[in-house]
Write a protein that holds these residues in place. Structure first.
Motif, PDB file in Angstrom:
ATOM      1  N   ILE A   6      25.691  23.543  14.002  1.00 14.74           N
ATOM      2  CA  ILE A   6      26.457  22.860  13.662  1.00 14.74           C
ATOM      3  C   ILE A   6      26.293  21.046  13.892  1.00 14.74           C
ATOM      4  N   GLU A   7      26.118  20.645  12.751  1.00 17.38           N
ATOM      5  CA  GLU A   7      25.948  19.043  12.977  1.00 17.38           C
ATOM      6  C   GLU A   7      27.316  18.437  12.671  1.00 17.38           C
ATOM      7  N   HIS A   8      27.739  17.496  13.207  1.00 14.87           N
ATOM      8  CA  HIS A   8      29.034  16.710  12.673  1.00 14.87           C
ATOM      9  C   HIS A   8      29.030  15.402  13.274  1.00 14.87           C
ATOM     10  N   SER A   9      29.979  14.498  12.677  1.00 14.06           N
ATOM     11  CA  SER A   9      30.263  13.271  13.036  1.00 14.06           C
ATOM     12  C   SER A   9      31.269  13.297  14.298  1.00 14.06           C
ATOM     13  N   ALA A  10      30.646  12.523  15.320  1.00  8.30           N
ATOM     14  CA  ALA A  10      31.495  12.418  16.457  1.00  8.30           C
ATOM     15  C   ALA A  10      32.963  12.021  16.382  1.00  8.30           C
ATOM     16  N   SER A  11      33.165  11.417  15.121  1.00  9.31           N
ATOM     17  CA  SER A  11      34.528  11.098  15.042  1.00  9.31           C
ATOM     18  C   SER A  11      35.605  12.037  14.543  1.00  9.31           C
ATOM     19  N   LEU A  12      34.938  13.463  14.314  1.00 10.49           N
ATOM     20  CA  LEU A  12      35.858  14.264  13.792  1.00 10.49           C
ATOM     21  C   LEU A  12      36.892  14.756  14.814  1.00 10.49           C
ATOM     22  N   GLN A  47      27.098   8.069  14.681  1.00 14.80           N
ATOM     23  CA  GLN A  47      27.139   7.305  13.453  1.00 14.80           C
ATOM     24  C   GLN A  47      26.982   7.988  12.259  1.00 14.80           C
ATOM     25  N   CYS A  48      27.516   7.703  10.987  1.00 11.21           N
ATOM     26  CA  CYS A  48      27.170   8.332   9.832  1.00 11.21           C
ATOM     27  C   CYS A  48      27.787   7.471   8.671  1.00 11.21           C
ATOM     28  N   ILE A  49      26.854   7.537   7.517  1.00  5.70           N
ATOM     29  CA  ILE A  49      27.375   6.914   6.240  1.00  5.70           C
ATOM     30  C   ILE A  49      27.466   8.016   5.159  1.00  5.70           C
ATOM     31  N   LEU A  50      28.647   8.382   4.663  1.00  2.00           N
ATOM     32  CA  LEU A  50      28.605   9.318   3.608  1.00  2.00           C
ATOM     33  C   LEU A  50      29.141   8.701   2.203  1.00  2.00           C
ATOM     34  N   GLY A  51      28.307   9.214   1.243  1.00  2.00           N
ATOM     35  CA  GLY A  51      28.303   8.858  -0.124  1.00  2.00           C
ATOM     36  C   GLY A  51      29.675   9.250  -0.766  1.00  2.00           C
ATOM     37  N   ASP A  52      30.284  10.201  -0.372  1.00  2.00           N
ATOM     38  CA  ASP A  52      31.329  10.829  -0.958  1.00  2.00           C
ATOM     39  C   ASP A  52      32.683  10.173  -0.589  1.00  2.00           C
ATOM     40  N   GLY A  53      32.601   9.060   0.165  1.00  2.00           N
ATOM     41  CA  GLY A  53      33.965   8.311   0.565  1.00  2.00           C
ATOM     42  C   GLY A  53      34.603   8.984   1.671  1.00  2.00           C
ATOM     43  N   LYS A  54      34.016  10.035   2.143  1.00  2.00           N
ATOM     44  CA  LYS A  54      34.547  10.678   3.471  1.00  2.00           C
ATOM     45  C   LYS A  54      34.181  10.202   4.618  1.00  2.00           C
ATOM     46  N   ASP A  56      33.992  11.995   7.850  1.00  2.00           N
ATOM     47  CA  ASP A  56      33.623  12.908   8.852  1.00  2.00           C
ATOM     48  C   ASP A  56      32.837  13.912   8.014  1.00  2.00           C
ATOM     49  N   PHE A  57      31.913  14.555   8.755  1.00  2.00           N
ATOM     50  CA  PHE A  57      31.296  15.813   8.048  1.00  2.00           C
ATOM     51  C   PHE A  57      31.138  16.906   8.905  1.00  2.00           C
ATOM     52  N   VAL A  58      30.915  18.051   8.482  1.00  2.00           N
ATOM     53  CA  VAL A  58      30.185  19.109   9.111  1.00  2.00           C
ATOM     54  C   VAL A  58      29.093  19.628   8.396  1.00  2.00           C
TER      55      VAL A  58
END
Length: 109
Positions: A6-12, A47-54, A56-58
Motif C-alpha cells: 500500500i503506497e500512500h501520501s504521507a500527508s494522508l 512528497q507527491c504531485i497528483l495530476g487530478d488536483g487531489k 493525497d493518494f493511495v
C-alpha cells in the motif's frame, strides 16, 4: 503469496492500522489465496504531485505469481478498490494494480 504493498501520501489523514487490516482481509475474502501466504505492508511518500488536483493518494500494488485469470485479477482489483472507497473520502486518489511475478525468476527463503 501475494505481496500487498500500500503506497500512500504521507500527508494522508487516516487510521493506517485499519487500512492495513482492511486491505489484508479483503484480499483473504477474495478466496484467491491461502490466507497464511498473504503479506501486507505500506510505504508513505513524503512528497507527491497528483495530476487530478487531489492532494493525497493511495495506490495498492498486488504482486502475485503468474497463473491467475484476467477475471480473477479483475475481481481482486475491484474488491480492493471497493475497500479503499469505504475507508477513504472522495478527495483521495485511489488505484489498484495486480502485477504478475514470473515464477521462473522469483525467489524467496
Amino acid at each position: 503469496m501475494p505481496h500487498i504493498i500500500i503506497e500512500h501520501s504521507a500527508s494522508l489523514d487516516t487510521d493506517f492500522s485499519q487500512l492495513l487490516k482492511s486491505i489484508h482481509q479483503s484480499t483473504i475474502d477474495t478466496n484467491l489465496f491461502d490466507a497464511s501466504t498473504i503479506k501486507t505492508r505500506r510505504v508513505a511518500f513524503p512528497q507527491c504531485i497528483l495530476g487530478d488536483g487531489k492532494t493525497d493518494f493511495v495506490h495498492v500494488q498486488v504482486h502475485l505469481l503468474a497463473g491467475r485469470t484476467q477475471t480473477q485479477k479483475q475481481h481482486l482489483s475491484e474488491s480492493l478498490l471497493n475497500t479503499l472507497r469505504t475507508l477513504l473520502s472522495d478527495s483521495v486518489s485511489l488505484s489498484v494494480h495486480p502485477y504478475d511475478l514470473d515464477p521462473a525468476i522469483y525467489r524467496k527463503n
